[in-house]
Design a protein around this motif. Structure first.
Motif, PDB file in Angstrom:
ATOM      1  N   GLY A 249       0.705  -1.120  -0.063  1.00  0.00           N
ATOM      2  CA  GLY A 249       0.093  -0.092   0.059  1.00  0.00           C
ATOM      3  C   GLY A 249       0.809   1.252  -0.051  1.00  0.00           C
ATOM      4  N   SER A 250       2.310   1.092  -0.332  1.00  0.00           N
ATOM      5  CA  SER A 250       2.990   2.175  -0.196  1.00  0.00           C
ATOM      6  C   SER A 250       3.013   2.930  -1.547  1.00  0.00           C
ATOM      7  N   ASP A 251       3.241   4.283  -1.509  1.00  0.00           N
ATOM      8  CA  ASP A 251       3.449   5.129  -2.665  1.00  0.00           C
ATOM      9  C   ASP A 251       5.094   5.208  -2.866  1.00  0.00           C
ATOM     10  N   ASP A 252       5.359   4.715  -4.039  1.00  0.00           N
ATOM     11  CA  ASP A 252       6.805   4.384  -4.384  1.00  0.00           C
ATOM     12  C   ASP A 252       7.036   4.910  -5.659  1.00  0.00           C
ATOM     13  N   ARG A 253       7.859   6.087  -5.696  1.00  0.00           N
ATOM     14  CA  ARG A 253       8.507   7.003  -6.613  1.00  0.00           C
ATOM     15  C   ARG A 253       9.730   6.943  -6.996  1.00  0.00           C
ATOM     16  N   LEU A 254      10.195   6.897  -8.075  1.00  0.00           N
ATOM     17  CA  LEU A 254      11.359   7.008  -8.463  1.00  0.00           C
ATOM     18  C   LEU A 254      11.842   8.314  -8.911  1.00  0.00           C
ATOM     19  N   LEU A 255      12.803   8.995  -8.287  1.00  0.00           N
ATOM     20  CA  LEU A 255      13.139  10.511  -8.353  1.00  0.00           C
ATOM     21  C   LEU A 255      14.469  10.632  -9.453  1.00  0.00           C
ATOM     22  N   LEU A 256      15.340   9.585  -9.309  1.00  0.00           N
ATOM     23  CA  LEU A 256      16.712   9.771 -10.230  1.00  0.00           C
ATOM     24  C   LEU A 256      17.014   8.497 -10.173  1.00  0.00           C
ATOM     25  N   ALA A 257      17.900   8.501 -11.443  1.00  0.00           N
ATOM     26  CA  ALA A 257      18.568   6.910 -11.843  1.00  0.00           C
ATOM     27  C   ALA A 257      19.931   7.230 -12.659  1.00  0.00           C
ATOM     28  N   ASP A 258      20.623   6.270 -12.622  1.00  0.00           N
ATOM     29  CA  ASP A 258      22.043   6.257 -13.295  1.00  0.00           C
ATOM     30  C   ASP A 258      22.145   5.355 -14.181  1.00  0.00           C
ATOM     31  N   ALA A 259      22.212   5.332 -15.373  1.00  0.00           N
ATOM     32  CA  ALA A 259      22.272   4.401 -16.305  1.00  0.00           C
ATOM     33  C   ALA A 259      23.608   3.576 -16.275  1.00  0.00           C
TER      34      ALA A 259
END
Length: 422
Positions: A249-259
């Motif tokens: 039930g959590s809100d899980d957002r991706l903010l930043l990523a390094d390829a």
């Protein structure tokens, strides 16, 4: 740390941080906070070409191209709220940064968006009326500004995605009642082109590869429920793969990523409150939520990750914007470290903008009266050796592991566990 020195316009400043660990700087007191950035850079623009426009909210500070060669922003020729807005392009890959104003015969609205391409042109999105958005490419032509119209989209809501890794494509999200459309608004052959529809309402946008194929979006399914980060494959008709599922039930957002390293920076309320955490794409280890990134009275937002750290995600330096009662300043952190290093930002910093070099030098663009277009350089400090026992708060063993909901690591195709794009 000594204060950041004033510099002449278009000059870079290098701030050398000692490699030995040192006590983090306390956030500046409100009375000593740096003066706000001037609303305009030094380049002079002919006033008759920039008639006054109604006052509007200030647009985002600066958008930097994926290869860091150019940046763009909206700015004004003067320092009052009624001055006209116009686009400005910054060149960042030369020996010294410099800005080129791109005004047209009429002023721009302050709610327009600008985004630089790798060839030096600047895309501008304008709202015309309530439900029409137009797109054009701007470029310098001697003393004037050239404009190439790309077409328009008829919709109530539209959000440009961050610059594509290929440097020449620009995508936009169009949220609808039951799905979100992804459109290519620059880089196509015949104006705006529909790419995919993703079921649910999507926001955010983080690129996961260097080809501009895999895009992460924060999605809420029709009917409500938690927000979960998913991956959309733009070369497979918009097929969707789950990415984050920290708790049901959590809100899980991706903010930043390094390829390069696969390092992911996420925001989730799975620990009981909104926290910053990190994980590695394709790993079966859980997301970890370091205590040093748990702020009580400030807001921490990551905006840049050090590239080039192949197979070493824990060694990547991460830059964070810290917003508090005293203003905005800079935080530097590594997953392998145990502390958040805090530094005063250069006066006139275009808050939240910046990029790393592979060598661990952070570039912070700023603009003020004595330097209309400049960049301060901040070297990542060394961290204390990390003990064998992991630091920070990870999810419990009963919580689904971070990598479980990502069927295969980045770069392996075809990916499985997809849902129809609808």
């Amino acid at each position: 740390m000594p204060p950041i020195p004033s510099v002449p316009p278009t000059l870079s400043v290098r701030l050398s941080i000692p490699s030995a660990p040192q006590k983090p700087l306390a956030p500046p007191a409100p009375a000593a906070a740096p003066a706000p950035a001037p609303a305009a850079p030094e380049p002079q623009v002919d006033a008759p070409a920039l008639p006054r426009a109604p006052s509007r909210p200030v647009p985002p500070a600066l958008t930097i191209a994926a290869d860091h060669a150019y940046a763009a922003r909206l700015t004004t020729a003067g320092k009052t709220a009624g001055d006209a807005w116009y686009p400005e392009r910054w060149t960042l890959d030369g020996p010294e940064p410099y800005a080129v104003p791109l005004p047209l015969d009429q002023p721009e609205e302050a709610d327009s968006d600008v985004l630089p391409l790798s060839d030096g042109r600047v895309l501008i999105r304008r709202r015309v009326g309530a439900d029409l958005h137009t797109f054009s490419l701007l470029y310098p032509t001697g003393p004037g500004t050239g404009e190439l119209s790309l077409g328009s989209l008829d919709c109530a809501e539209l959000a440009l995605l961050p610059p594509s890794p290929d440097g020449m494509s620009v995508f936009a999200l169009l949220p609808g009642a039951h799905s979100t459309g992804i459109w290519l608004v620059a880089g196509g052959a015949f104006g705006p082109e529909h790419v995919a529809d993703v079921p649910g309402r999507c926001s955010g946008g983080v690129w996961l590869d260097r080809e501009g194929r895999l895009l992460s979006l924060d999605r809420q399914l029709p009917g409500g429920g938690p927000v979960k980060a998913v991956v959309v494959d733009l070369e497979r008709g918009g097929e969707v793969t789950p990415l984050l599922q920290i708790a049901p039930g959590s809100d899980d957002r991706l903010l930043l990523a390094d390829a390069d390293s696969g390092l992911l920076l996420v925001r989730s309320d799975a620990p009981g409150q909104d926290r910053l955490g990190w994980g590695v794409l394709g790993s079966c280890l859980p997301v970890r939520f370091p205590e040093c990134l748990r702020a009580q009275d400030e807001t921490l937002t990551p905006f840049a990750v050090q590239p080039g750290q192949m197979l070493m995600p824990e060694s990547c330096a991460v830059a964070l914007r810290i917003d508090g009662a005293a203003g905005s300043w800079v935080g530097l952190w590594r997953p392998a470290g145990r502390r958040l290093h805090q530094f005063a930002a250069p006066g006139g910093w275009l808050a939240g903008s910046g990029f790393w070099t592979r060598e661990g030098v952070l570039h912070l663009p700023y603009s003020r009266q004595d330097a209309g277009c400049a960049v301060a350089l901040l070297e990542a400090p060394a961290d204390e050796p990390r003990p064998a026992v992991a630091q920070g708060t990870g999810m419990s063993a009963a919580t689904p592991a971070f990598g479980v909901c990502r069927p295969v690591p980045l770069g392996q195709a075809p990916l499985t566990g997809r849902t129809a794009s609808g």
